[in-house]
Design a protein around this motif. Structure first.
Motif, PDB file in Angstrom:
ATOM      1  N   ILE A   1       0.923  -0.999   0.320  1.00  0.00           N
ATOM      2  CA  ILE A   1       0.069  -0.273   0.501  1.00  0.00           C
ATOM      3  C   ILE A   1       0.277   1.340  -0.051  1.00  0.00           C
ATOM      4  N   GLU A   2       0.737   2.475  -0.810  1.00  0.00           N
ATOM      5  CA  GLU A   2       1.446   3.176  -1.274  1.00  0.00           C
ATOM      6  C   GLU A   2       0.713   4.470  -0.532  1.00  0.00           C
ATOM      7  N   VAL A   3       1.330   5.383  -0.232  1.00  0.00           N
ATOM      8  CA  VAL A   3       0.168   6.433  -0.061  1.00  0.00           C
ATOM      9  C   VAL A   3       1.129   8.084  -0.434  1.00  0.00           C
ATOM     10  N   ALA A   4       0.318   8.827  -0.778  1.00  0.00           N
ATOM     11  CA  ALA A   4       0.604   9.918  -1.227  1.00  0.00           C
ATOM     12  C   ALA A   4       1.453  11.080  -0.312  1.00  0.00           C
ATOM     13  N   GLY A   5       2.301  11.444  -0.673  1.00  0.00           N
ATOM     14  CA  GLY A   5       3.772  11.828  -0.300  1.00  0.00           C
ATOM     15  C   GLY A   5       4.550  11.114   1.142  1.00  0.00           C
TER      16      GLY A   5
ATOM     17  N   SER B   1       8.601   0.616 -25.694  1.00  0.00           N
ATOM     18  CA  SER B   1       7.882   0.229 -24.521  1.00  0.00           C
ATOM     19  C   SER B   1       6.963   1.627 -23.343  1.00  0.00           C
ATOM     20  N   VAL B   2       6.343   1.232 -23.533  1.00  0.00           N
ATOM     21  CA  VAL B   2       5.218   2.578 -22.656  1.00  0.00           C
ATOM     22  C   VAL B   2       4.967   2.333 -21.149  1.00  0.00           C
ATOM     23  N   TYR B   3       5.429   3.591 -20.516  1.00  0.00           N
ATOM     24  CA  TYR B   3       5.139   3.513 -19.546  1.00  0.00           C
ATOM     25  C   TYR B   3       4.008   4.488 -18.982  1.00  0.00           C
ATOM     26  N   VAL B   4       3.732   4.523 -17.401  1.00  0.00           N
ATOM     27  CA  VAL B   4       2.658   5.293 -16.305  1.00  0.00           C
ATOM     28  C   VAL B   4       3.773   5.779 -15.680  1.00  0.00           C
ATOM     29  N   GLU B   5       3.520   7.102 -15.406  1.00  0.00           N
ATOM     30  CA  GLU B   5       3.839   8.312 -14.231  1.00  0.00           C
ATOM     31  C   GLU B   5       3.138   8.804 -13.431  1.00  0.00           C
ATOM     32  N   ALA B   6       2.491   7.954 -12.361  1.00  0.00           N
ATOM     33  CA  ALA B   6       1.527   8.555 -11.518  1.00  0.00           C
ATOM     34  C   ALA B   6       2.406   8.287  -9.708  1.00  0.00           C
ATOM     35  N   VAL B   7       1.222   8.663  -8.925  1.00  0.00           N
ATOM     36  CA  VAL B   7       1.149   9.045  -8.207  1.00  0.00           C
ATOM     37  C   VAL B   7       1.099   7.911  -7.324  1.00  0.00           C
ATOM     38  N   GLY B   8       2.631   7.255  -6.659  1.00  0.00           N
ATOM     39  CA  GLY B   8       2.753   5.978  -6.052  1.00  0.00           C
ATOM     40  C   GLY B   8       2.745   4.522  -6.886  1.00  0.00           C
ATOM     41  N   ALA B   9       3.154   4.684  -8.655  1.00  0.00           N
ATOM     42  CA  ALA B   9       3.310   4.070  -8.860  1.00  0.00           C
ATOM     43  C   ALA B   9       4.643   3.131  -8.916  1.00  0.00           C
ATOM     44  N   SER B  10       5.483   2.904  -7.472  1.00  0.00           N
ATOM     45  CA  SER B  10       6.918   2.759  -7.683  1.00  0.00           C
ATOM     46  C   SER B  10       7.049   1.655  -8.265  1.00  0.00           C
ATOM     47  N   ASP B  11       8.407   1.724  -9.126  1.00  0.00           N
ATOM     48  CA  ASP B  11       8.177   0.037  -9.198  1.00  0.00           C
ATOM     49  C   ASP B  11      10.203  -0.067  -9.618  1.00  0.00           C
ATOM     50  N   THR B  12      10.768  -0.545  -8.378  1.00  0.00           N
ATOM     51  CA  THR B  12      11.963  -0.310  -8.537  1.00  0.00           C
ATOM     52  C   THR B  12      12.806  -1.504  -9.789  1.00  0.00           C
ATOM     53  N   GLN B  13      12.280  -1.885 -10.557  1.00  0.00           N
ATOM     54  CA  GLN B  13      12.835  -2.417 -11.798  1.00  0.00           C
ATOM     55  C   GLN B  13      12.715  -1.792 -12.876  1.00  0.00           C
ATOM     56  N   GLU B  14      11.925  -1.379 -13.027  1.00  0.00           N
ATOM     57  CA  GLU B  14      11.816   0.323 -13.888  1.00  0.00           C
ATOM     58  C   GLU B  14      11.605   1.547 -13.743  1.00  0.00           C
ATOM     59  N   ASN B  15      12.530   1.772 -13.289  1.00  0.00           N
ATOM     60  CA  ASN B  15      12.586   3.391 -12.635  1.00  0.00           C
ATOM     61  C   ASN B  15      11.483   3.910 -11.638  1.00  0.00           C
TER      62      ASN B  15
ATOM     63  N   PRO C   1       0.100  16.071 -19.692  1.00  0.00           N
ATOM     64  CA  PRO C   1      -1.797  16.857 -19.381  1.00  0.00           C
ATOM     65  C   PRO C   1      -0.803  18.312 -19.340  1.00  0.00           C
ATOM     66  N   LYS C   2      -1.692  19.135 -19.580  1.00  0.00           N
ATOM     67  CA  LYS C   2      -1.021  20.377 -18.741  1.00  0.00           C
ATOM     68  C   LYS C   2      -1.702  20.595 -17.026  1.00  0.00           C
ATOM     69  N   ASP C   3      -2.593  19.743 -16.519  1.00  0.00           N
ATOM     70  CA  ASP C   3      -2.766  20.185 -15.537  1.00  0.00           C
ATOM     71  C   ASP C   3      -2.159  19.078 -14.159  1.00  0.00           C
ATOM     72  N   ARG C   4      -1.043  18.489 -15.089  1.00  0.00           N
ATOM     73  CA  ARG C   4      -0.346  17.251 -13.597  1.00  0.00           C
ATOM     74  C   ARG C   4       0.959  18.628 -13.914  1.00  0.00           C
ATOM     75  N   ILE C   5       1.404  19.676 -14.779  1.00  0.00           N
ATOM     76  CA  ILE C   5       2.902  19.612 -15.021  1.00  0.00           C
ATOM     77  C   ILE C   5       2.971  20.716 -13.552  1.00  0.00           C
TER      78      ILE C   5
ATOM     79  N   LEU D   1       4.450  15.480 -10.405  1.00  0.00           N
ATOM     80  CA  LEU D   1       4.226  14.791  -9.215  1.00  0.00           C
ATOM     81  C   LEU D   1       4.575  12.993  -9.715  1.00  0.00           C
ATOM     82  N   SER D   2       5.877  13.100  -9.214  1.00  0.00           N
ATOM     83  CA  SER D   2       5.653  10.531  -9.884  1.00  0.00           C
ATOM     84  C   SER D   2       6.686  10.650  -8.159  1.00  0.00           C
ATOM     85  N   SER D   3       6.508   8.985  -8.804  1.00  0.00           N
ATOM     86  CA  SER D   3       7.085   9.179  -7.199  1.00  0.00           C
ATOM     87  C   SER D   3       6.908   9.239  -6.315  1.00  0.00           C
ATOM     88  N   GLN D   4       8.133   9.602  -5.329  1.00  0.00           N
ATOM     89  CA  GLN D   4       7.903  10.460  -3.788  1.00  0.00           C
ATOM     90  C   GLN D   4       8.620  11.820  -4.175  1.00  0.00           C
ATOM     91  N   PHE D   5       9.803  11.973  -5.053  1.00  0.00           N
ATOM     92  CA  PHE D   5      10.264  13.421  -5.486  1.00  0.00           C
ATOM     93  C   PHE D   5      10.177  14.563  -6.839  1.00  0.00           C
TER      94      PHE D   5
END
Length: 476
Positions: A113-117, A299-313, A422-426, A450-454
């Motif tokens: 379970i991953e949490v915002a922030g 390959s296609v990836y998603v940048e998402a908050v909480g979508a941490s995958d240590t094997q895929e950066n 997307p503009k509203d995600r910058i 905003l992606s991952s923790q940093f």
């Protein structure tokens, strides 16, 4: 709702024990070989290596409990120091399920379970029965009023990406043939080479001294051609290893879209499942390795908050190997809220010198360091040409595009990276201009999401000044 504290499945003890044994396996193997220390020392050390992890695993299992209430999940854990963690359900960004080999034997799964922030994954339940995991996911979804991913109707048609045209179905899978080709072109030979180098560095301790001496003497008699063939053989072996690793990792890959959620599952021995709300997606990344560009795949990836995958950066793969021409239809089918076009505006021709500059300087310094080596001075000019070639590649990769409310930035060195934001995600959009760029009327644009923790920043250098100004006006 769960009112009483619950512990993990007892198989957690075995999982922790095996994990710790795996970390010291090589050292333990070397120690147990004849000719190292006294036998009494070996027996004592071996006993400690076996007993201490078991004791630690028992204590960890006993100390770890969790409770799910109406508005939060409470975790109590710790070996010597008790740690209490309280996680509000509305702060939960993602929930993923992993099923390793040992877990499959006991029919348990690991829930992350991953949490915002959060600076780290806030909660990992390493061994929980599948039925309890489903109940936990249901409670978390219901509390947040998020639709639960249901099983796909068996009548729904599944399609393979081997077909030339992607249709608008909501389920996608990847064939083994495609995964083998993806593994071959993944350019992960360096990983295999590093593993083999680690093994060879300890080979003297792993084989009898007489055998090692015979091998060493035999290698001394090798000609240059034999060493070259040995090197090629090692590369082929490393390629086979990394390809197998890639295939096992993405075997049974399945992507489904329910309208509000993407559900991803993959893995043969270690099964992974991940459910991601489309509202959490902050960007799409298209990665084209050097070899994959030659055959028109990416390959296609998603940048998402909480979508941490240590094997895929710290990104999640939504397609491991897709034809470049199929990407627009693929994104339209599975992530229709994000616009995408392959039309890219390249930097002006006057920007070439900016892309050439640093690479030529770096390779010139390398050539100065190598000039004293015999026979290398005849190749100095070729080394400088490599710098020019890399500069040209960087220039050709660079570009941008604006489509509706979406910014597309493209750059790269060996591989080509296209970020669809997307503009509203910058979070931050920055323009930079050095003295040299000012004289040439060029600017650098960078966008942070905003992606991952940093967060993550994508940058394109030396675009036309007017183009960068238009992007800044579009964002403001």
């Amino acid at each position: 709702m769960m009112c009483e504290p619950k512990r993990q499945h007892p198989s957690y003890i075995l999982i922790v024990f095996l994990e710790q044994i795996k970390n010291v396996f090589i050292s333990l193997l070397i120690l147990l070989l004849p000719g190292h220390k006294s036998q009494m020392f070996q027996y004592i050390f071996t006993a400690l290596v076996i007993i201490l992890p078991v004791v630690a695993a028992l204590i960890k299992w006993y100390r770890f409990t969790y409770i799910v209430t109406d508005d939060e999940i409470r975790i109590k854990s710790g070996l010597f120091v008790i740690e209490n963690t309280f996680i509000k359900k509305e702060r939960i960004q993602s929930v993923s399920i992993t099923e390793g080999i040992i877990q499959q034997i006991f029919r348990v799964v690991s829930v992350k379970i991953e949490v915002a922030g959060g600076k780290k994954t806030e909660c990992i339940i390493n061994a929980i029965l599948k039925e309890d995991a489903k109940k936990l996911l249901k409670q978390l979804h219901l509390s947040k009023k998020i639709p639960i991913d249901k099983d796909i109707d068996t009548k729904e048609k599944k399609f393979e990406v081997d077909s030339d045209n992607i249709t608008s179905n909501a389920v996608l899978s990847v064939s083994i043939k495609r995964l083998i080709l993806a593994g071959i072109t993944s350019f992960e030979v360096g990983i295999g080479a590093a593993i083999f180098a680690s093994i060879f560095s300890n080979i003297e301790d792993l084989i009898p001294a007489g055998v090692f001496r015979s091998i060493y003497i035999q290698l001394q008699s090798f000609s240059f051609l034999m060493f070259f063939l040995l090197f090629i053989s090692c590369l082929v072996f490393a390629l086979c290893f990394t390809t197998l690793r890639y295939v096992l990792k993405f075997a049974n890959f399945k992507l489904s879209f329910s309208g509000t959620h993407l559900k991803i599952s993959r893995g043969l021995f270690e099964k992974n499942e991940f459910s991601l709300s489309t509202k959490r997606i902050h960007g799409i990344v298209i990665q084209e390795g050097f070899f994959r560009q030659l055959i028109g795949f990416a390959s296609v990836y998603v940048e998402a908050v909480g979508a941490s995958d240590t094997q895929e950066n710290k990104r999640h793969v939504i397609h491991p190997f897709i034809k470049k021409k199929d990407i627009p239809m693929f994104l339209q089918t599975f992530i229709p809220m994000i616009d995408y076009t392959e039309a890219i505006h390249s930097p002006p021709s006057r920007a070439r010198k900016g892309y050439y500059g640093w690479t030529v300087i770096i390779f010139f310094l390398i050539s100065l360091l190598l000039v004293s080596i015999p026979f290398i001075h005849t190749w100095i000019f070729s080394i400088l040409l490599v710098g020019l070639f890399i500069g040209e590649i960087r220039y050709r990769y660079a570009g941008f595009s604006l489509i509706g409310r979406t910014l597309i930035l493209r750059s790269g060195f060996i591989s080509k990276t296209t970020a669809i934001i997307p503009k509203d995600r910058i979070q931050v959009l920055t323009q930079q201009q050095s003295i040299l760029q000012k004289n040439s009327k060029l600017k650098t644009i960078s966008a942070t999401i905003l992606s991952s923790q940093f967060g993550r920043t994508y940058k394109v250098r030396s675009l036309d000044e007017l183009d960068v100004n238009n992007i800044m006006n579009w964002f403001s």
